[in-house]
Scaffold this motif. Sequence first.
Motif, PDB file in Angstrom:
ATOM      1  N   ASP A  64      15.644 -20.416  52.633  1.00 53.10           N
ATOM      2  CA  ASP A  64      14.662 -19.541  53.617  1.00 53.10           C
ATOM      3  C   ASP A  64      15.146 -18.333  53.712  1.00 53.10           C
ATOM      4  OD1 ASP A  64      12.816 -21.722  53.688  1.00 53.10           O
ATOM      5  OD2 ASP A  64      13.749 -22.460  55.522  1.00 53.10           O
ATOM      6  N   ARG A  65      16.389 -18.138  54.063  1.00 49.19           N
ATOM      7  CA  ARG A  65      17.186 -17.028  54.734  1.00 49.19           C
ATOM      8  C   ARG A  65      17.311 -16.056  53.426  1.00 49.19           C
ATOM      9  NH1 ARG A  65      23.247 -16.543  55.961  1.00 49.19           N
ATOM     10  NH2 ARG A  65      23.463 -16.185  53.639  1.00 49.19           N
ATOM     11  N   ASP A  66      17.696 -16.557  52.186  1.00 52.26           N
ATOM     12  CA  ASP A  66      17.954 -15.669  50.930  1.00 52.26           C
ATOM     13  C   ASP A  66      16.693 -15.449  50.093  1.00 52.26           C
ATOM     14  OD1 ASP A  66      20.407 -15.374  52.370  1.00 52.26           O
ATOM     15  OD2 ASP A  66      21.764 -16.440  50.983  1.00 52.26           O
ATOM     16  N   ASN A  67      16.121 -16.382  49.842  1.00 51.31           N
ATOM     17  CA  ASN A  67      14.994 -16.493  48.805  1.00 51.31           C
ATOM     18  C   ASN A  67      15.703 -17.314  47.831  1.00 51.31           C
ATOM     19  OD1 ASN A  67      16.054 -15.063  46.406  1.00 51.31           O
ATOM     20  ND2 ASN A  67      15.101 -13.305  47.278  1.00 51.31           N
ATOM     21  N   ILE A  68      14.834 -18.206  47.062  1.00 50.50           N
ATOM     22  CA  ILE A  68      15.375 -19.066  46.178  1.00 50.50           C
ATOM     23  C   ILE A  68      16.229 -18.584  44.963  1.00 50.50           C
ATOM     24  CG2 ILE A  68      13.303 -19.070  44.593  1.00 50.50           C
ATOM     25  CD1 ILE A  68      15.334 -22.275  45.707  1.00 50.50           C
ATOM     26  N   LEU A  69      16.020 -17.730  44.463  1.00 51.14           N
ATOM     27  CA  LEU A  69      16.922 -16.971  43.353  1.00 51.14           C
ATOM     28  C   LEU A  69      18.166 -16.659  43.791  1.00 51.14           C
ATOM     29  CD1 LEU A  69      17.570 -16.114  40.644  1.00 51.14           C
ATOM     30  CD2 LEU A  69      16.513 -13.780  41.118  1.00 51.14           C
ATOM     31  N   ARG A  70      18.377 -15.912  45.054  1.00 52.58           N
ATOM     32  CA  ARG A  70      19.765 -15.550  45.614  1.00 52.58           C
ATOM     33  C   ARG A  70      20.352 -17.049  46.115  1.00 52.58           C
ATOM     34  NH1 ARG A  70      18.352 -10.480  49.350  1.00 52.58           N
ATOM     35  NH2 ARG A  70      17.630  -9.259  47.521  1.00 52.58           N
ATOM     36  N   ALA A  71      19.682 -17.892  46.530  1.00 43.89           N
ATOM     37  CA  ALA A  71      20.405 -19.073  47.130  1.00 43.89           C
ATOM     38  C   ALA A  71      21.030 -19.740  45.670  1.00 43.89           C
ATOM     39  CB  ALA A  71      19.334 -19.886  47.611  1.00 43.89           C
ATOM     40  N   SER A  72      20.283 -19.926  44.560  1.00 41.33           N
ATOM     41  CA  SER A  72      20.817 -20.679  43.446  1.00 41.33           C
ATOM     42  C   SER A  72      21.742 -19.938  42.797  1.00 41.33           C
ATOM     43  CB  SER A  72      19.565 -20.724  42.490  1.00 41.33           C
ATOM     44  OG  SER A  72      18.422 -21.334  42.811  1.00 41.33           O
ATOM     45  N   LEU A  73      21.907 -18.752  42.638  1.00 44.54           N
ATOM     46  CA  LEU A  73      23.048 -17.839  42.323  1.00 44.54           C
ATOM     47  C   LEU A  73      24.234 -18.096  43.154  1.00 44.54           C
ATOM     48  CD1 LEU A  73      21.330 -14.573  40.975  1.00 44.54           C
ATOM     49  CD2 LEU A  73      21.724 -16.741  39.500  1.00 44.54           C
ATOM     50  N   TRP A  74      24.153 -18.108  44.410  1.00 47.12           N
ATOM     51  CA  TRP A  74      25.133 -18.350  45.401  1.00 47.12           C
ATOM     52  C   TRP A  74      25.773 -19.786  45.295  1.00 47.12           C
ATOM     53  CZ3 TRP A  74      25.645 -22.026  49.397  1.00 47.12           C
ATOM     54  CH2 TRP A  74      26.619 -21.852  50.323  1.00 47.12           C
ATOM     55  N   ALA A  75      24.783 -20.561  44.992  1.00 48.89           N
ATOM     56  CA  ALA A  75      25.286 -21.919  44.922  1.00 48.89           C
ATOM     57  C   ALA A  75      26.209 -22.124  43.461  1.00 48.89           C
ATOM     58  CB  ALA A  75      24.286 -23.084  44.900  1.00 48.89           C
ATOM     59  N   LEU A  76      25.638 -21.718  42.540  1.00 50.30           N
ATOM     60  CA  LEU A  76      26.293 -21.516  41.012  1.00 50.30           C
ATOM     61  C   LEU A  76      27.745 -20.907  41.378  1.00 50.30           C
ATOM     62  CD1 LEU A  76      23.338 -20.682  38.868  1.00 50.30           C
ATOM     63  CD2 LEU A  76      24.501 -22.805  38.677  1.00 50.30           C
ATOM     64  N   ALA A  77      27.711 -19.841  41.635  1.00 48.36           N
ATOM     65  CA  ALA A  77      29.162 -19.150  41.863  1.00 48.36           C
ATOM     66  C   ALA A  77      30.040 -20.007  42.759  1.00 48.36           C
ATOM     67  CB  ALA A  77      28.803 -17.952  42.587  1.00 48.36           C
ATOM     68  N   ARG A  78      29.602 -20.754  43.737  1.00 45.35           N
ATOM     69  CA  ARG A  78      30.437 -21.671  44.500  1.00 45.35           C
ATOM     70  C   ARG A  78      30.858 -22.834  43.850  1.00 45.35           C
ATOM     71  NH1 ARG A  78      30.956 -21.786  50.226  1.00 45.35           N
ATOM     72  NH2 ARG A  78      30.921 -24.098  50.231  1.00 45.35           N
TER      73      ARG A  78
END
Length: 276
Positions: free
Chosen positions: A132-146
């Motif tokens: 909700d905060r970052d949008n689905i694309l940014r949240a997905s890329l963040w999770a992949l990097a983590r």
Amino acid sequence: MSRDKSAKASQKVKAQEIRAQEIRAREIKAKDIDKPAEKPAKGVIAVTPPNFRRERALFKSGIWPVAGCDEAGRGPLAGPVVAAAVVLDPNRIPRGIDDSKRLNPEQREKLFDKICATASFAVAFASPARIDRDNILRASLWALARAVRALPEAPKQVFVDGRDKIDVPCECEAVIGGDGLVLSIAAASIIAKVTRDRLMCLLAEECPGYGFESHKGYSVPEHLEALDRLGPSVHHRSFFAPVIAAREKHQPWTIKRELDLFSVEAQVDIESSATL
């Protein structure tokens, strides 16, 4: 004496028949081997499984570990995005690894156990709040990097499914359709998918009535009906359109409306401020 002769003759005939059958079988086999591969029927697309060529080439050139990463759950209305990173052992690669979407649940579960037993892997989550905060694309890329950063040993090269690279401290190559091309990405897709499916089954116990255990949060008619009937749960993504509609019906106070300059309310506000 005549009986012995007839018996021997019969045996000889049988031996000749068997010999003829063996020769015929060999001829058929030879024809099958030499025969060119049949072309797929018109309108049918031949799908080849992912391979380990890119990883093996890097391994031979001294670049290792090499990780593949993928996520599951970008499309659903509820639940987190789950990202996984996997480093396959070149000497212990489980057979049957493929894009998780091409496998049935039983195949995915079996391969999940085999990959976990033979490979190095890590999993990361992006919660609905982060989506909700970052949008689905940014949240997905963040999770992949983590997920990549959480691997037991930092990789020297990463292959990621899709067109976007991720923020990791090593070389990264984005591969469109990578879960069907690169074996490490396919393995990561299985880890991410099975992990998320299991999590959604747990959320179904916490929030009964939505059917998370069957549709895993995707916008199927059963889920849309439950959303309209029950309203959103804490696990729903607030800014996906069907969830907004359910919030307007069940939780109208959570909807922030922008004032329309041509609305009656706006005209009253303008007139009030003009008299000040």
